[in-house]
Design an enzyme around this catalytic site. Structure first.
Site, short mmCIF file in Angstrom:
data_model
loop_
_atom_site.label_atom_id
_atom_site.label_comp_id
_atom_site.label_asym_id
_atom_site.label_seq_id
_atom_site.Cartn_x
_atom_site.Cartn_y
_atom_site.Cartn_z
N GLY A 69 0.78 -1.22 0.00
CA GLY A 69 0.00 0.00 0.00
C GLY A 69 0.82 1.27 0.00
O GLY A 69 0.49 2.24 -0.70
N SER A 70 1.89 1.30 0.77
CA SER A 70 2.71 2.52 0.85
C SER A 70 3.34 2.84 -0.50
O SER A 70 3.38 3.99 -0.93
CB SER A 70 3.79 2.37 1.93
N ASN A 149 -7.73 4.01 8.75
CA ASN A 149 -7.10 2.83 9.34
C ASN A 149 -7.19 2.78 10.87
O ASN A 149 -7.08 1.72 11.46
CB ASN A 149 -5.64 2.73 8.91
N GLN A 177 -7.45 -0.14 3.77
CA GLN A 177 -8.29 -0.75 4.80
C GLN A 177 -9.65 -1.20 4.26
O GLN A 177 -10.35 -1.97 4.91
CB GLN A 177 -8.51 0.24 5.95
N SER A 197 -3.36 -3.20 -0.42
CA SER A 197 -2.28 -4.06 0.05
C SER A 197 -2.81 -5.44 0.40
O SER A 197 -3.83 -5.56 1.10
CB SER A 197 -1.62 -3.42 1.28
N THR A 235 11.80 -8.30 -11.44
CA THR A 235 11.18 -9.62 -11.51
C THR A 235 9.92 -9.66 -10.66
O THR A 235 9.91 -9.23 -9.51
CB THR A 235 12.18 -10.70 -11.03
N CYS A 323 1.99 1.31 11.82
CA CYS A 323 3.20 2.00 11.36
C CYS A 323 3.72 3.01 12.38
O CYS A 323 4.85 3.46 12.30
CB CYS A 323 2.92 2.73 10.05
#
Length: 393
Positions: A69-70, A149, A177, A197, A235, A323
Site C-alpha cells: 500500500g505505501s 485505518n 483498509q 495491500s 522480476t 506504522c
C-alpha cells in the site's frame, strides 16, 4: 490468544497459502521468459490481475502490482503530480490520511507543489462543502482515503468522486483498509487511482496493487525491464501476486455475509464496552465505519500500559496505526478529530475478523474492565476527578 488487530495485518487464509505453494516449488519460472514452463507463471499473474479487477469492477489492464500500500500511494500521488504539473501544482488531501499519503504530500511541497490539508469533523468525515471550497483552477489531484485505518470512518467517496470528475481533477483513494472488506466500484464512484495491500484482506505481506484508470498515462515507477507494461521494472513476485488474487476472489465470494457478521459483532462489542466501562469516547462515526473496527479512548488511562496488560491476558489490540506503534506521540488522527492529548493517549483499537467469536469479545470486555480499573486506581488525575465529582453531587 485472541487476535483483534486485523487492521494491522490479517492471517493468510489456508486456500491462499495453497494457491501460492506451487509457484514456490513447481511453477517457479520467471514469467518474463518465453518458454512454455514460464508461461504458467505468466498466466497465473494475469489471472490474479483479473481476480482483483473483478472485485473493483475495473478492467484487467488497469491493475499494476506493487510491493504494498505505501508504495502504491507514493507512486500514485507522485506520478499524477508529475503528469499534471503543467496544469497546476495544487493537491487536496485530508489531515487523517495514512502517513504514506501525508509524507508524500510533504515531499511534493518541497518540490514546489501546494497542498491543502482538509480538516475533518468530530467523527473523522471530510465535509463536502469544505472540499468544494478548497478547489482552485490549478487543483490537479484529490487524495482522500476510502476508510480510516485507525477510527474506521468511511468517507463519502461517491460524492468526492463526482466532484472531482465535474472539475476534471484526478481522484486517488487509499483503499488499503477498505478493499476486500466493503464493496468498491471504481466506475460508479468515479475513482481514477486506488491503492491497496494484500495482507489487509488475508493475502500475503509484501505485495499490493495500484488501480489506474486506462486513459491516464503516467511515468514508470522503476526503470529497467518491461514488467508491468513498462511501468515497474523488476522480476515479478509471482507467489505473492497469486496469493493476493486468491484472497481477493475469496473476499468477493462471501462479502455480504461477512459484512453482516462483523457488523453485528462490532456493534455488540461497542455497546458492551459502553455499558461496562465509564468515562470513554467512541472514536469514528458510529454507522459510517468499517464493519470490523472499534476504537475507544478511555480517560485517565495510558494506551501503552493498556496494551501491555491486555497482551498478558492473551489479547492483541492496538493503540493506532501499526506504522506508528513505536511512537510516543498521540495519533494524528485522534488529534484531528478534536481529542486533547491526554485523552488521545488512552486510545484502543480492536479490529475483528470473520473468525472472531462472540464469547471471545465477552472475555475481552471482562479483562478490559478489570485492567482499566487497575490503571485508573494508580492515576492521581482520576482520583482528583472522582473527588470533584463527589463534591459536585
Amino acid at each position: 490468544m485472541i487476535y483483534l488487530d486485523n487492521a494491522a495485518t490479517t492471517s493468510v487464509k489456508p486456500e491462499v497459502f495453497e494457491a501460492m505453494k506451487p509457484y514456490f516449488l513447481e511453477n517457479y519460472a520467471n514469467p518474463s521468459s518465453v518458454y512454455s514452463f514460464a508461461q504458467k507463471s505468466a498466466k497465473a499473474v494475469e489471472d490474479a490481475r483479473t481476480q482483483i479487477a473483478d472485485l473493483l469492477h475495473a478492467k484487467t489492464g488497469e491493475i499494476y502490482f506493487t510491493a504494498g500500500g505505501s508504495e502504491s500511494d507514493n507512486w500514485a500521488i507522485k506520478a499524477i503530480a508529475d503528469l499534471r504539473k503543467e496544469k497546476g501544482k495544487h493537491i487536496i488531501t485530508s489531515r487523517i490520511e495514512h502517513h504514506a499519503v501525508l509524507h508524500t504530500c510533504e515531499y511534493l511541497e518541497k518540490q514546489g507543489y501546494e497542498v491543502t490539508y482538509l480538516d475533518v469533523d468530530e467523527n473523522g468525515l471530510v465535509e463536502i462543502e469544505k472540499l468544494k471550497a478548497a478547489i482552485r483552477p490549478d487543483t490537479i489531484l484529490i487524495s482522500i482515503m476510502f476508510a480510516n485505518n485507525e477510527i474506521g470512518t468511511i468517507q463519502p467517496i461517491n460524492e468526492i468522486g463526482k466532484i472531482a470528475k465535474e472539475h476534471n481533477i484526478v481522484f486517488h483513494t487509499d483503499a488499503v483498509q477498505a478493499f476486500g472488506h466493503v464493496p468498491i466500484d471504481v466506475e460508479t464512484m468515479n475513482i481514477d487511482v486506488l491503492s491497496a495491500s494484500g495482507h489487509k484482506f488475508h493475502g500475503p505481506k509484501g505485495v499490493g496493487f495500484m488501480y489506474l484508470r486506462k486513459n491516464i498515462r503516467i511515468q514508470p515507477l522503476v526503470h529497467g525491464g518491461a514488467q508491468e507494461r513498462g511501468k515497474r521494472a523488476g522480476t515479478i513476485n509471482v507467489p505473492g501476486i497469486v496469493g493476493m488474487g486468491k484472497a481477493a476472489e475469496l473476499a468477493g465470494q462471501n462479502m455480504e455475509e461477512r459484512i453482516k457478521y462483523e457488523t453485528e459483532l462490532r456493534d455488540y462489542l461497542i455497546q458492551k464496552i459502553k455499558d461496562t466501562i465509564p468515562y470513554l469516547k467512541l472514536n469514528g462515526d458510529e454507522k459510517k465505519r468499517l464493519p470490523n473496527n472499534v476504537n475507544f479512548s478511555f480517560r485517565f488511562v495510558e494506551g501503552e500500559s493498556l496494551l501491555l496488560m491486555l497482551e498478558r491476558a492473551g489479547i492483541c489490540g492496538s493503540s493506532g496505526s501499526a506504522c506508528t506503534s513505536g511512537s510516543l506521540d498521540p495519533s494524528h488522527v485522534l488529534l484531528a478529530i478534536g481529542l486533547p492529548h491526554e485523552i488521545a493517549h488512552g486510545s484502543l483499537r480492536l479490529t475483528l475478523s470473520e473468525e472472531t467469536k462472540k464469547e471471545e469479545l465477552d472475555y475481552v470486555v471482562d479483562n478490559l474492565k478489570e485492567i482499566i480499573e487497575k490503571l485508573r486506581g494508580m492515576s492521581p488525575l482520576y482520583e482528583d476527578f472522582l473527588k470533584g465529582e463527589r463534591e459536585n453531587v
